[in-house]
Design a protein around this motif. Structure first.
Motif, PDB file in Angstrom:
ATOM      1  N   SER A 114      43.187  47.730  51.378  1.00 39.88           N
ATOM      2  CA  SER A 114      44.213  48.756  51.303  1.00 39.88           C
ATOM      3  C   SER A 114      44.589  49.165  52.716  1.00 39.88           C
ATOM      4  O   SER A 114      43.809  48.972  53.659  1.00 39.88           O
ATOM      5  CB  SER A 114      43.712  49.989  50.530  1.00 39.88           C
ATOM      6  OG  SER A 114      42.722  50.681  51.279  1.00 39.88           O
ATOM      7  N   TYR A 155      40.138  42.311  47.863  1.00 40.81           N
ATOM      8  CA  TYR A 155      40.341  43.766  47.842  1.00 40.81           C
ATOM      9  C   TYR A 155      40.624  44.298  49.235  1.00 40.81           C
ATOM     10  O   TYR A 155      39.996  43.883  50.216  1.00 40.81           O
ATOM     11  CB  TYR A 155      39.088  44.451  47.287  1.00 40.81           C
ATOM     12  CG  TYR A 155      39.033  45.950  47.532  1.00 40.81           C
ATOM     13  CD1 TYR A 155      39.712  46.834  46.706  1.00 40.81           C
ATOM     14  CD2 TYR A 155      38.291  46.468  48.595  1.00 40.81           C
ATOM     15  CE1 TYR A 155      39.659  48.210  46.928  1.00 40.81           C
ATOM     16  CE2 TYR A 155      38.222  47.835  48.819  1.00 40.81           C
ATOM     17  CZ  TYR A 155      38.909  48.701  47.987  1.00 40.81           C
ATOM     18  OH  TYR A 155      38.855  50.040  48.212  1.00 40.81           O
ATOM     19  N   THR A 181      39.048  40.163  42.574  1.00 38.07           N
ATOM     20  CA  THR A 181      40.087  41.070  42.078  1.00 38.07           C
ATOM     21  C   THR A 181      41.409  40.367  41.823  1.00 38.07           C
ATOM     22  O   THR A 181      42.348  40.980  41.316  1.00 38.07           O
ATOM     23  CB  THR A 181      40.324  42.223  43.069  1.00 38.07           C
ATOM     24  OG1 THR A 181      40.874  41.705  44.293  1.00 38.07           O
ATOM     25  CG2 THR A 181      39.034  42.962  43.376  1.00 38.07           C
ATOM     26  N   ARG A 182      41.478  39.079  42.139  1.00 37.09           N
ATOM     27  CA  ARG A 182      42.691  38.305  41.859  1.00 37.09           C
ATOM     28  C   ARG A 182      42.756  37.898  40.386  1.00 37.09           C
ATOM     29  O   ARG A 182      43.793  37.452  39.916  1.00 37.09           O
ATOM     30  CB  ARG A 182      42.737  37.059  42.740  1.00 37.09           C
ATOM     31  CG  ARG A 182      42.570  37.340  44.256  1.00 37.09           C
ATOM     32  CD  ARG A 182      42.329  36.051  45.011  1.00 37.09           C
ATOM     33  NE  ARG A 182      41.998  36.265  46.419  1.00 37.09           N
ATOM     34  CZ  ARG A 182      40.760  36.493  46.866  1.00 37.09           C
ATOM     35  NH1 ARG A 182      39.747  36.537  46.010  1.00 37.09           N
ATOM     36  NH2 ARG A 182      40.539  36.668  48.146  1.00 37.09           N
ATOM     37  N   PRO A 197      34.801  46.647  44.577  1.00 39.02           N
ATOM     38  CA  PRO A 197      35.082  45.213  44.657  1.00 39.02           C
ATOM     39  C   PRO A 197      33.807  44.408  44.847  1.00 39.02           C
ATOM     40  O   PRO A 197      33.729  43.238  44.474  1.00 39.02           O
ATOM     41  CB  PRO A 197      35.986  45.109  45.889  1.00 39.02           C
ATOM     42  CG  PRO A 197      35.558  46.254  46.752  1.00 39.02           C
ATOM     43  CD  PRO A 197      35.199  47.362  45.808  1.00 39.02           C
ATOM     44  N   ASP A 225      35.846  52.013  44.422  1.00 36.61           N
ATOM     45  CA  ASP A 225      36.744  50.939  43.979  1.00 36.61           C
ATOM     46  C   ASP A 225      35.982  49.701  43.524  1.00 36.61           C
ATOM     47  O   ASP A 225      36.546  48.846  42.821  1.00 36.61           O
ATOM     48  CB  ASP A 225      37.723  50.571  45.096  1.00 36.61           C
ATOM     49  CG  ASP A 225      38.809  51.621  45.282  1.00 36.61           C
ATOM     50  OD1 ASP A 225      38.858  52.559  44.460  1.00 36.61           O
ATOM     51  OD2 ASP A 225      39.603  51.503  46.226  1.00 36.61           O
ATOM     52  N   LYS A 256      42.876  38.335  55.134  1.00 38.85           N
ATOM     53  CA  LYS A 256      43.138  38.077  53.714  1.00 38.85           C
ATOM     54  C   LYS A 256      43.095  36.590  53.357  1.00 38.85           C
ATOM     55  O   LYS A 256      42.862  36.238  52.195  1.00 38.85           O
ATOM     56  CB  LYS A 256      44.480  38.683  53.293  1.00 38.85           C
ATOM     57  CG  LYS A 256      45.708  38.090  53.974  1.00 38.85           C
ATOM     58  CD  LYS A 256      46.964  38.832  53.532  1.00 38.85           C
ATOM     59  CE  LYS A 256      48.214  38.271  54.208  1.00 38.85           C
ATOM     60  NZ  LYS A 256      48.498  36.890  53.786  1.00 38.85           N
ATOM     61  N   THR A 285      36.703  38.941  47.746  1.00 36.47           N
ATOM     62  CA  THR A 285      37.145  39.731  46.594  1.00 36.47           C
ATOM     63  C   THR A 285      38.657  39.887  46.505  1.00 36.47           C
ATOM     64  O   THR A 285      39.177  40.171  45.436  1.00 36.47           O
ATOM     65  CB  THR A 285      36.518  41.136  46.645  1.00 36.47           C
ATOM     66  OG1 THR A 285      37.060  41.860  47.763  1.00 36.47           O
ATOM     67  CG2 THR A 285      35.000  41.052  46.773  1.00 36.47           C
ATOM     68  N   ARG A 306      40.553  49.255  39.033  1.00 33.41           N
ATOM     69  CA  ARG A 306      39.342  49.979  39.401  1.00 33.41           C
ATOM     70  C   ARG A 306      38.477  50.250  38.174  1.00 33.41           C
ATOM     71  O   ARG A 306      37.239  50.162  38.241  1.00 33.41           O
ATOM     72  CB  ARG A 306      39.691  51.305  40.082  1.00 33.41           C
ATOM     73  CG  ARG A 306      38.461  52.163  40.385  1.00 33.41           C
ATOM     74  CD  ARG A 306      38.818  53.562  40.826  1.00 33.41           C
ATOM     75  NE  ARG A 306      39.373  53.580  42.167  1.00 33.41           N
ATOM     76  CZ  ARG A 306      39.663  54.706  42.817  1.00 33.41           C
ATOM     77  NH1 ARG A 306      39.457  55.878  42.240  1.00 33.41           N
ATOM     78  NH2 ARG A 306      40.168  54.657  44.032  1.00 33.41           N
ATOM     79  N   PHE A 327      37.001  42.882  54.068  1.00 35.23           N
ATOM     80  CA  PHE A 327      37.978  43.765  53.444  1.00 35.23           C
ATOM     81  C   PHE A 327      39.264  44.010  54.222  1.00 35.23           C
ATOM     82  O   PHE A 327      40.202  44.572  53.665  1.00 35.23           O
ATOM     83  CB  PHE A 327      37.329  45.128  53.154  1.00 35.23           C
ATOM     84  CG  PHE A 327      36.157  45.066  52.225  1.00 35.23           C
ATOM     85  CD1 PHE A 327      36.257  44.502  50.964  1.00 35.23           C
ATOM     86  CD2 PHE A 327      34.922  45.581  52.609  1.00 35.23           C
ATOM     87  CE1 PHE A 327      35.186  44.460  50.095  1.00 35.23           C
ATOM     88  CE2 PHE A 327      33.832  45.542  51.752  1.00 35.23           C
ATOM     89  CZ  PHE A 327      33.968  44.979  50.488  1.00 35.23           C
ATOM     90  N   ASP A 337      41.169  43.269  38.146  1.00 35.65           N
ATOM     91  CA  ASP A 337      42.333  43.704  38.925  1.00 35.65           C
ATOM     92  C   ASP A 337      42.582  45.205  38.829  1.00 35.65           C
ATOM     93  O   ASP A 337      43.584  45.708  39.344  1.00 35.65           O
ATOM     94  CB  ASP A 337      43.588  42.925  38.527  1.00 35.65           C
ATOM     95  CG  ASP A 337      43.921  43.044  37.044  1.00 35.65           C
ATOM     96  OD1 ASP A 337      43.180  43.743  36.316  1.00 35.65           O
ATOM     97  OD2 ASP A 337      44.917  42.447  36.616  1.00 35.65           O
ATOM     98  N   ARG A 365      36.272  47.283  37.352  1.00 32.20           N
ATOM     99  CA  ARG A 365      35.212  47.054  38.333  1.00 32.20           C
ATOM    100  C   ARG A 365      34.152  48.147  38.261  1.00 32.20           C
ATOM    101  O   ARG A 365      32.942  47.869  38.339  1.00 32.20           O
ATOM    102  CB  ARG A 365      35.822  46.964  39.743  1.00 32.20           C
ATOM    103  CG  ARG A 365      36.821  45.826  39.899  1.00 32.20           C
ATOM    104  CD  ARG A 365      37.217  45.621  41.341  1.00 32.20           C
ATOM    105  NE  ARG A 365      37.857  46.769  41.960  1.00 32.20           N
ATOM    106  CZ  ARG A 365      39.175  46.980  41.999  1.00 32.20           C
ATOM    107  NH1 ARG A 365      40.002  46.120  41.404  1.00 32.20           N
ATOM    108  NH2 ARG A 365      39.674  48.038  42.612  1.00 32.20           N
TER     109      ARG A 365
END
Length: 351
Positions: A278, A276, A96-97, A313, A311, A267, A274, A104, A262, A102, A107
């Motif tokens: 939140s 990803y 997702t970088r 990822p 989402d 991170k 991925t 939704r 995740f 990047d 993906r």
């Protein structure tokens, strides 16, 4: 008990064999002494060589039999096949970088453009459950009824999502471009000697081409694949990962925890492939680690699965089925989510 359980380690041979003898003192409360006197593990990296060794009576059991070999083995009267559930899932990780994944919409479009059924039926022999979330069929929270967890094969919907994300074929070459004219060209990475993975990335290449995405298979040796997925560690502790999308597999521990994949605290970790995450996902993963009530835990697992599926990822293509082939003289092999040797102390040899 710590160690080899009902067997005692004897030696490791330079040929790659590991030798274990029965432990006569193994507690009766845990099943007591195993039936077999000796167990020898032999490392044979090539599947064809494994099958040859089995059929020529050099070994009694072949583990991790590929579905593509099942049909021929089933026709041989000297062996029998055993299937068992596995906590392993085959996935495509989306980085997702990158500018390709990047959002939704992008993906989800990839997820809907991939025909999981065609991959399972055409490459895996139709034996594997289709992928949904990262929770496997052996987990108590696996849900086969929730419509929200079913990922449809819907190329038209994929095209709509890509258009909404700003991708269109402006020059008519069959590959969609962004507003700056840069084409949606990605490397779809897999590793060599990985069973059907080469076939899968080639199938995905054709499926993604149908929605205007140029996916170039990038098959590399395992160490390179691992390094590129895990990323190069920078001076500041962050990682630079050299992939757009990558096909791999993951086996859950008995206590499932996807935090490394995740959770934001990981991170800069090796398995945060991925990029990803939140705040809400962090909260759910933290809660899952400490929730002991089954009903509350299942609600959290359902929310977690929905977040990952929606989402996208990671696209779970299918869940694996453990398959072993045993010579008919070896009895009692069953296997379960712990693996093919889960009940090894009950195996016995006879005609």
């Amino acid at each position: 008990p710590v160690g080899s359980g009902p067997f005692r380690f004897v030696r490791r041979e330079s040929t790659g064999e590991w030798v274990f003898d029965a432990n006569p003192s193994f507690p009766a409360a845990l099943g007591g002494r195993p039936h077999l006197d000796r167990l020898v593990y032999r490392a044979i990296p090539d599947q064809t060589a494994v099958i040859t060794a089995l059929l020529s009576e050099q070994i009694d059991l072949a583990v991790s039999v590929r579905p593509t070999n099942v049909k021929s083995l089933a026709q041989d009267t000297s062996v029998h096949l055993v299937e068992y559930p596995s906590p392993n899932w085959i996935f495509v990780a989306l980085n997702t970088r990158t500018r390709f994944f990047d959002s939704r919409d992008e993906r989800r479009a990839i997820s809907m453009a991939v025909d999981r059924r065609a991959i399972v039926d055409g490459i895996m022999g139709g034996r594997n459950p289709l992928g949904r979330g990262t929770v496997t069929p052996v987990h108590f929270a696996f849900d086969t009824t929730a419509a929200s967890l079913r990922v449809p094969f819907a190329p038209d919907s994929a095209r709509t999502l890509l258009a909404r994300a700003g991708w269109a074929d402006h020059n008519g070459d069959g590959v969609i471009e962004d507003a700056n004219g840069k084409p949606f060209r990605i490397r779809l990475k897999a590793w060599q000697s990985s069973g059907a993975y080469t076939d899968i990335v080639q199938a995905m290449q054709a499926q993604l081409a149908a929605v205007g995405i140029a996916a170039e298979p990038d098959v590399v040796e395992l160490n390179t694949f691992t390094q590129q997925m895990q990323g190069k560690i920078n001076a500041d502790g962050t990682r630079t990962r050299d992939f757009d999308a990558a096909l791999g597999n993951w086996t859950d521990n008995m206590r499932k925890d996807d935090s490394q994949l995740f959770h934001s605290r990981w991170k800069d970790g090796a398995r945060f492939w991925t990029g990803y995450g939140s705040p809400r996902l962090d909260t759910v993963l933290d809660s899952l680690a400490v929730t002991t009530d089954a009903t509350a835990s299942k609600r959290l697992w359902t929310e977690y699965q929905n977040m990952v599926v929606e989402d996208a990822p990671i696209l779970v293509l299918y869940y694996t089925v453990g398959i072993v082939a045993a010579r008919n003289r070896l009895h009692g092999v069953t296997g379960d989510a712990r693996g093919p040797a889960a009940n090894v102390q009950l195996w016995w040899v006879g005609q």
